[in-house]
Design a protein around this motif. Sequence first.
Motif, PDB file in Angstrom:
ATOM      1  N   CYS A 102      -3.165 -10.739 -13.828  1.00 29.95           N
ATOM      2  CA  CYS A 102      -3.758  -9.421 -13.579  1.00 29.95           C
ATOM      3  C   CYS A 102      -3.153  -8.348 -14.482  1.00 29.95           C
ATOM      4  CB  CYS A 102      -3.595  -9.042 -12.112  1.00 29.95           C
ATOM      5  SG  CYS A 102      -4.592 -10.069 -11.006  1.00 29.95           S
ATOM      6  N   ALA A 103      -1.866  -8.456 -14.766  1.00 28.13           N
ATOM      7  CA  ALA A 103      -1.209  -7.459 -15.612  1.00 28.13           C
ATOM      8  C   ALA A 103      -1.773  -7.454 -17.029  1.00 28.13           C
ATOM      9  CB  ALA A 103       0.290  -7.718 -15.653  1.00 28.13           C
ATOM     10  N   LYS A 104      -2.277  -8.590 -17.495  1.00 26.41           N
ATOM     11  CA  LYS A 104      -2.812  -8.704 -18.853  1.00 26.41           C
ATOM     12  C   LYS A 104      -4.343  -8.594 -18.903  1.00 26.41           C
ATOM     13  CE  LYS A 104       1.026  -9.897 -21.043  1.00 26.41           C
ATOM     14  NZ  LYS A 104       1.525  -9.329 -22.245  1.00 26.41           N
ATOM     15  N   CYS A 105      -4.973  -8.472 -17.766  1.00 30.07           N
ATOM     16  CA  CYS A 105      -6.428  -8.481 -17.700  1.00 30.07           C
ATOM     17  C   CYS A 105      -7.023  -7.132 -18.112  1.00 30.07           C
ATOM     18  CB  CYS A 105      -6.880  -8.821 -16.283  1.00 30.07           C
ATOM     19  SG  CYS A 105      -8.653  -9.106 -16.163  1.00 30.07           S
ATOM     20  N   PRO A 106      -8.053  -7.137 -18.978  1.00 31.40           N
ATOM     21  CA  PRO A 106      -8.681  -5.879 -19.370  1.00 31.40           C
ATOM     22  C   PRO A 106      -9.579  -5.287 -18.284  1.00 31.40           C
ATOM     23  CG  PRO A 106      -9.732  -7.706 -20.509  1.00 31.40           C
ATOM     24  CD  PRO A 106      -8.581  -8.274 -19.742  1.00 31.40           C
ATOM     25  N   VAL A 107      -9.938  -6.080 -17.279  1.00 33.21           N
ATOM     26  CA  VAL A 107     -10.787  -5.616 -16.183  1.00 33.21           C
ATOM     27  C   VAL A 107      -9.907  -5.404 -14.959  1.00 33.21           C
ATOM     28  CG1 VAL A 107     -12.712  -6.190 -14.670  1.00 33.21           C
ATOM     29  CG2 VAL A 107     -12.754  -6.909 -17.053  1.00 33.21           C
ATOM     30  N   HIS A 108      -9.817  -4.174 -14.477  1.00 31.57           N
ATOM     31  CA  HIS A 108      -9.026  -3.899 -13.282  1.00 31.57           C
ATOM     32  C   HIS A 108      -9.962  -3.873 -12.089  1.00 31.57           C
ATOM     33  CE1 HIS A 108      -5.434  -3.322 -15.535  1.00 31.57           C
ATOM     34  NE2 HIS A 108      -6.047  -2.461 -16.320  1.00 31.57           N
ATOM     35  N   CYS A 109     -10.011  -4.989 -11.381  1.00 34.31           N
ATOM     36  CA  CYS A 109     -10.971  -5.119 -10.294  1.00 34.31           C
ATOM     37  C   CYS A 109     -10.414  -4.674  -8.943  1.00 34.31           C
ATOM     38  CB  CYS A 109     -11.482  -6.554 -10.217  1.00 34.31           C
ATOM     39  SG  CYS A 109     -10.206  -7.776  -9.966  1.00 34.31           S
ATOM     40  N   TYR A 110      -9.109  -4.417  -8.860  1.00 33.62           N
ATOM     41  CA  TYR A 110      -8.517  -3.939  -7.609  1.00 33.62           C
ATOM     42  C   TYR A 110      -8.718  -2.430  -7.509  1.00 33.62           C
ATOM     43  CZ  TYR A 110      -5.761  -8.165  -6.606  1.00 33.62           C
ATOM     44  OH  TYR A 110      -5.338  -9.427  -6.300  1.00 33.62           O
ATOM     45  N   LYS A 111      -8.921  -1.963  -6.285  1.00 34.68           N
ATOM     46  CA  LYS A 111      -8.912  -0.523  -6.051  1.00 34.68           C
ATOM     47  C   LYS A 111      -7.499  -0.032  -6.298  1.00 34.68           C
ATOM     48  CE  LYS A 111     -12.473  -0.649  -2.507  1.00 34.68           C
ATOM     49  NZ  LYS A 111     -12.732  -0.530  -1.071  1.00 34.68           N
ATOM     50  N   ARG A 112      -7.365   1.232  -6.590  1.00 33.36           N
ATOM     51  CA  ARG A 112      -6.067   1.805  -6.958  1.00 33.36           C
ATOM     52  C   ARG A 112      -4.974   1.535  -5.916  1.00 33.36           C
ATOM     53  NH1 ARG A 112      -5.236   6.776 -10.515  1.00 33.36           N
ATOM     54  NH2 ARG A 112      -7.223   5.919 -11.098  1.00 33.36           N
ATOM     55  N   ALA A 113      -5.287   1.744  -4.642  1.00 33.43           N
ATOM     56  CA  ALA A 113      -4.274   1.563  -3.587  1.00 33.43           C
ATOM     57  C   ALA A 113      -3.810   0.111  -3.510  1.00 33.43           C
ATOM     58  CB  ALA A 113      -4.838   2.007  -2.240  1.00 33.43           C
ATOM     59  N   GLN A 114      -4.754  -0.823  -3.556  1.00 36.10           N
ATOM     60  CA  GLN A 114      -4.391  -2.238  -3.487  1.00 36.10           C
ATOM     61  C   GLN A 114      -3.666  -2.686  -4.750  1.00 36.10           C
ATOM     62  OE1 GLN A 114      -7.248  -0.992  -2.426  1.00 36.10           O
ATOM     63  NE2 GLN A 114      -7.730  -1.896  -0.446  1.00 36.10           N
ATOM     64  N   ARG A 115      -4.044  -2.137  -5.890  1.00 35.66           N
ATOM     65  CA  ARG A 115      -3.358  -2.472  -7.142  1.00 35.66           C
ATOM     66  C   ARG A 115      -1.890  -2.048  -7.062  1.00 35.66           C
ATOM     67  NH1 ARG A 115      -5.890  -0.202 -12.546  1.00 35.66           N
ATOM     68  NH2 ARG A 115      -7.108   0.603 -10.860  1.00 35.66           N
ATOM     69  N   GLU A 116      -1.640  -0.874  -6.509  1.00 37.14           N
ATOM     70  CA  GLU A 116      -0.266  -0.402  -6.376  1.00 37.14           C
ATOM     71  C   GLU A 116       0.509  -1.261  -5.372  1.00 37.14           C
ATOM     72  OE1 GLU A 116       3.177   1.262  -7.114  1.00 37.14           O
ATOM     73  OE2 GLU A 116       1.376   1.552  -8.309  1.00 37.14           O
ATOM     74  N   GLN A 117      -0.147  -1.650  -4.276  1.00 35.68           N
ATOM     75  CA  GLN A 117       0.513  -2.520  -3.292  1.00 35.68           C
ATOM     76  C   GLN A 117       0.913  -3.844  -3.937  1.00 35.68           C
ATOM     77  OE1 GLN A 117      -2.641  -2.389  -0.186  1.00 35.68           O
ATOM     78  NE2 GLN A 117      -0.909  -2.354   1.223  1.00 35.68           N
ATOM     79  N   VAL A 118      -0.021  -4.458  -4.660  1.00 33.92           N
ATOM     80  CA  VAL A 118       0.253  -5.748  -5.296  1.00 33.92           C
ATOM     81  C   VAL A 118       1.330  -5.588  -6.364  1.00 33.92           C
ATOM     82  CG1 VAL A 118      -0.736  -7.557  -6.761  1.00 33.92           C
ATOM     83  CG2 VAL A 118      -1.963  -6.785  -4.731  1.00 33.92           C
ATOM     84  N   ARG A 119       1.318  -4.497  -7.074  1.00 31.00           N
ATOM     85  CA  ARG A 119       2.350  -4.248  -8.091  1.00 31.00           C
ATOM     86  C   ARG A 119       3.743  -4.208  -7.427  1.00 31.00           C
ATOM     87  NH1 ARG A 119       0.461   0.405 -10.899  1.00 31.00           N
ATOM     88  NH2 ARG A 119      -0.784  -1.013 -12.126  1.00 31.00           N
ATOM     89  N   GLN A 120       3.846  -3.535  -6.299  1.00 27.06           N
ATOM     90  CA  GLN A 120       5.128  -3.483  -5.583  1.00 27.06           C
ATOM     91  C   GLN A 120       5.548  -4.864  -5.092  1.00 27.06           C
ATOM     92  OE1 GLN A 120       4.652  -0.666  -2.422  1.00 27.06           O
ATOM     93  NE2 GLN A 120       4.765   1.111  -3.770  1.00 27.06           N
ATOM     94  N   VAL A 121       4.589  -5.602  -4.544  1.00 28.03           N
ATOM     95  CA  VAL A 121       4.881  -6.955  -4.059  1.00 28.03           C
ATOM     96  C   VAL A 121       5.381  -7.826  -5.204  1.00 28.03           C
ATOM     97  CG1 VAL A 121       3.827  -9.073  -3.151  1.00 28.03           C
ATOM     98  CG2 VAL A 121       3.287  -6.857  -2.100  1.00 28.03           C
ATOM     99  N   MET A 122       4.683  -7.781  -6.330  1.00 32.38           N
ATOM    100  CA  MET A 122       5.060  -8.626  -7.467  1.00 32.38           C
ATOM    101  C   MET A 122       6.399  -8.209  -8.062  1.00 32.38           C
ATOM    102  SD  MET A 122       1.577  -9.494  -9.432  1.00 32.38           S
ATOM    103  CE  MET A 122       0.374 -10.594  -8.707  1.00 32.38           C
ATOM    104  N   ARG A 123       6.651  -6.917  -8.114  1.00 33.07           N
ATOM    105  CA  ARG A 123       7.921  -6.432  -8.641  1.00 33.07           C
ATOM    106  C   ARG A 123       9.083  -6.936  -7.779  1.00 33.07           C
ATOM    107  NH1 ARG A 123       7.138  -0.743  -8.954  1.00 33.07           N
ATOM    108  NH2 ARG A 123       5.835  -1.182 -10.742  1.00 33.07           N
ATOM    109  N   TYR A 124       8.864  -6.979  -6.468  1.00 28.74           N
ATOM    110  CA  TYR A 124       9.912  -7.435  -5.563  1.00 28.74           C
ATOM    111  C   TYR A 124       9.996  -8.970  -5.536  1.00 28.74           C
ATOM    112  CZ  TYR A 124      12.545  -8.278  -1.322  1.00 28.74           C
ATOM    113  OH  TYR A 124      13.483  -8.716  -0.438  1.00 28.74           O
ATOM    114  N   ALA A 125       8.854  -9.614  -5.333  1.00 24.01           N
ATOM    115  CA  ALA A 125       8.846 -11.060  -5.104  1.00 24.01           C
ATOM    116  C   ALA A 125       8.935 -11.873  -6.392  1.00 24.01           C
ATOM    117  CB  ALA A 125       7.586 -11.452  -4.338  1.00 24.01           C
ATOM    118  N   GLY A 126       8.521 -11.324  -7.512  1.00 22.40           N
ATOM    119  CA  GLY A 126       8.521 -12.074  -8.763  1.00 22.40           C
ATOM    120  C   GLY A 126       9.849 -12.732  -9.088  1.00 22.40           C
TER     121      GLY A 126
END
Length: 127
Positions: free
Chosen positions: A66-90
């Motif tokens: 998703c980080a490299k994808c040119p199409v951002h299909c997540y809504k802004r709020a969910q994109r930020e949630q997933v970004r936080q999850v990935m930053r922590y869990a990665g």
Amino acid sequence: MTGELPSTPRLRREYRTIESMLRIWCADRHGAVGRTSGLCAECMELLAYAGQRLVKCPYGEEKPTCAKCPVHCYKRAQREQVRQVMRYAGPRMLWRHPWQALLHMLDKFRRVEHPLTRRRRKHRADG
């Protein structure tokens, strides 16, 4: 997950990866250890949303991370949630799910073009 699962092996693997990351996040942040699903209601909702996005992914088997994808299909709020999850869990994925982490890191090298560019090129070739 309620609803349909992604149809290709690559997308199912992506689904399992986000599910593992959410389990790590939820257990550490929301205290979801011991729950039958392993996730709280909020995280289950985010996983269902991610699953819907994967099912509708225009790249299918060729999907980049998703980080490299040119199409951002997540809504802004969910994109930020997933970004936080990935930053922590990665980083924790390396210890808890090393194969998933390795495959996810390799997926970052996938090159992909925007679907509109691909469609235009195909249209020119057909016309």
